[in-house]
Design an enzyme around this catalytic site. Structure first.
Site, short mmCIF file in Angstrom:
data_model
loop_
_atom_site.label_atom_id
_atom_site.label_comp_id
_atom_site.label_asym_id
_atom_site.label_seq_id
_atom_site.Cartn_x
_atom_site.Cartn_y
_atom_site.Cartn_z
N ARG A 180 0.83 -1.22 0.00
CA ARG A 180 0.00 0.00 0.00
C ARG A 180 0.85 1.26 0.00
NH1 ARG A 180 -2.92 -2.02 5.06
NH2 ARG A 180 -4.39 -3.52 4.23
N ARG A 253 1.54 -29.08 7.75
CA ARG A 253 2.62 -28.43 8.51
C ARG A 253 2.07 -28.13 9.89
NH1 ARG A 253 7.40 -27.57 7.25
NH2 ARG A 253 7.88 -25.95 8.76
N TYR A 357 -7.19 -24.89 3.71
CA TYR A 357 -6.90 -23.85 4.69
C TYR A 357 -8.04 -22.83 4.70
CZ TYR A 357 -4.99 -20.61 7.84
OH TYR A 357 -4.85 -19.82 8.96
#
Ligand code: FAD
Ligand code: UDP
Length: 374
Positions: A180, A253, A357
């Site tokens: 940004r 993981r 996820y």
């Protein structure tokens, strides 16, 4: 007639939101969980008067008004805004990459000066690529923000987090981090964010009020019995385990948390500090009180609890946190999914059953979607 309409395996956000919506429709549910508590990964434990996120820091964020109104109808959310700090060799930088970061990195003051610096470095990266598309995370990051930011704020952190070299990781991982040209340290682009006032357990408790629950109860220890108690099963555990790992085990993981209690009001002045150099073994330190205590409230509580997060190679038996969406595991999941699609009495939902996820808002959206059609 079976005793329950639904047996819900897992009391995480998927299972508990499902139970809430089903109960509203007059369905009788039983929720079982193999852990000693309800709530799945959003569970927190009160230590020294502070809600400690036991399975990693959780910040609720969404742009979906319907999802936000739903969770706020269960428990009001506070105004917490995630603004992590990066510590690279003792020097601090704001995240995500914004005008504050560029000022700290190069001393530039205006957006056009910052743009000029970034463009210069992006140009160097483009020359190296010689007209080719970026093939890995390193090339992608260099093209996105240039080498100064890559070397100080991305390389070490990413390699610790994923346990692999940036040249061996896919570029898309880094693409979701905002860049940004304004002074704005808000890590998320979403319209709404916050933490439940009083902690996440209040969200779980609110969703499960009036629902029968059993903890310390593993579905697989008495599978035939559990399959007989309800018309339908909502399964939020691991899909490969449901099918007895018949095609092989899906990989994850995991993260190891090292918790410390300190005799001070304020350890690091922020909820999240990322350690972006390779030499420090943990990826970040979470100071839990800052999720719920603001301004002078911080000093009223004379202790603090921190968690150091170590990203760790997963082995069977460890907590399964992040699905590994590489080709091998995605193909394996597709084989299990094919079996799941043919089950008429089992709904597979959530991060373990869908091997995906999901953020919390995705989970809530998903469950609300299931019930909006019924
Ligand atoms: P879970 O919470 O894992 O619940 C599954 C439940 O099923 C567990 O309680 C488990 O014990 C139970 N179970 C499994 N097998 C069995 C069995 N055989 N018998 C009985 N019970 C069983 N999302 C955000 O939006 N913001 C964040 O900041 C954020 N941070 C995160 C940080 C970390 C480290 C991790 C891992 C995730 C984070 N998430 C975050 C994602 C968030 O945790 C998930 O979206 C959400 O918790 C998933 O809910 P779930 O019900 O699918 O899974
Ligand atoms: N990342 C980084 N430095 C940071 C924070 C993030 O390089 O200080 C990278 C890292 O590769 C990470 C990715 O940005 O995997 C996405 O970050 P995010 O915080 O969204 O990851 P999460 O922990 O939610 O997976």
């Amino acid at each position: 007639m079976k005793k329950y309409d639904y047996l819900i395996v897992g009391s995480g956000l998927f299972g508990s939101t499902f139970a809430y919506k089903a109960m509203q429709q007059g369905k009788k549910c039983l929720v079982i969980d193999k852990r000693l508590h309800l709530g799945g990964n959003i569970y927190s434990e009160k230590i020294e008067g502070i809600n400690v996120h036991k399975y990693g820091a959780h910040i609720f964020h969404t742009s979906n008004r319907h999802v936000w109104d739903f969770v706020n109808s269960i428990v009001e959310f506070n105004r917490y805004t995630n603004s992590p700090i990066a510590n690279y060799k003792g020097k601090l930088y704001n995240l995500p990459f914004n005008m504050n970061t560029f000022y700290q990195m190069w001393g530039v003051i205006t957006p056009s000066e910052a743009m000029e610096r970034i463009e210069e470095q992006k140009h160097e990266a483009a020359i190296l690529l010689n007209g080719c598309e970026p093939q890995n995370l390193e090339e992608q990051a260099l093209l996105l923000v240039g080498k100064d930011i890559y070397e100080r704020l991305i390389k070490g952190y990413t390699e610790k987090q994923w346990g692999r070299k940036c040249t061996e990781l896919p570029g898309f991982i880094i693409k979701r981090l905002p860049v940004r040209l304004i002074f704005d340290n808000n890590y998320f682009n979403d319209k709404y964010q916050g933490i439940p006032i009083g902690g996440y357990n209040r969200l779980t408790d609110g969703l499960l009020t009036g629902v029968e629950t059993m903890v310390n109860t593993d579905f697989f220890e008495n599978r035939a019995y559990w399959e007989s108690v309800a018309d339908k099963i909502v399964f939020t555990g691991k899909i490969d385990e449901y099918y007895g790992f018949r095609f092989g085990e899906l990989e994850y993981r995991t993260v190891r948390f090292e918790e410390e209690i300190h005799d001070c009001c304020n350890y690091q002045g922020n909820a999240v500090v990322n350690y972006t150099e390779a030499e420090i073994p943990y990826t970040r330190i979470i100071e839990h009180k800052h999720f719920e205590m603001f301004g002078t409230e911080v000093d009223k509580c004379h202790k603090t609890v921190i968690s150091k997060e170590y990203s760790t190679e997963w082995k069977p038996g460890m907590e399964s946190y992040y699905p590994v969406n590489d080709k091998k595991n995605s193909t394996l999941y597709d084989r299990y999914k094919l079996l799941a699609d043919n089950e008429s009495n089992v709904i597979f939902g959530g991060r373990l059953a869908e091997y995906k996820y999901y953020d919390m808002h995705n989970i809530v959206e998903k469950v609300l979607g299931i019930f909006s059609n019924s």
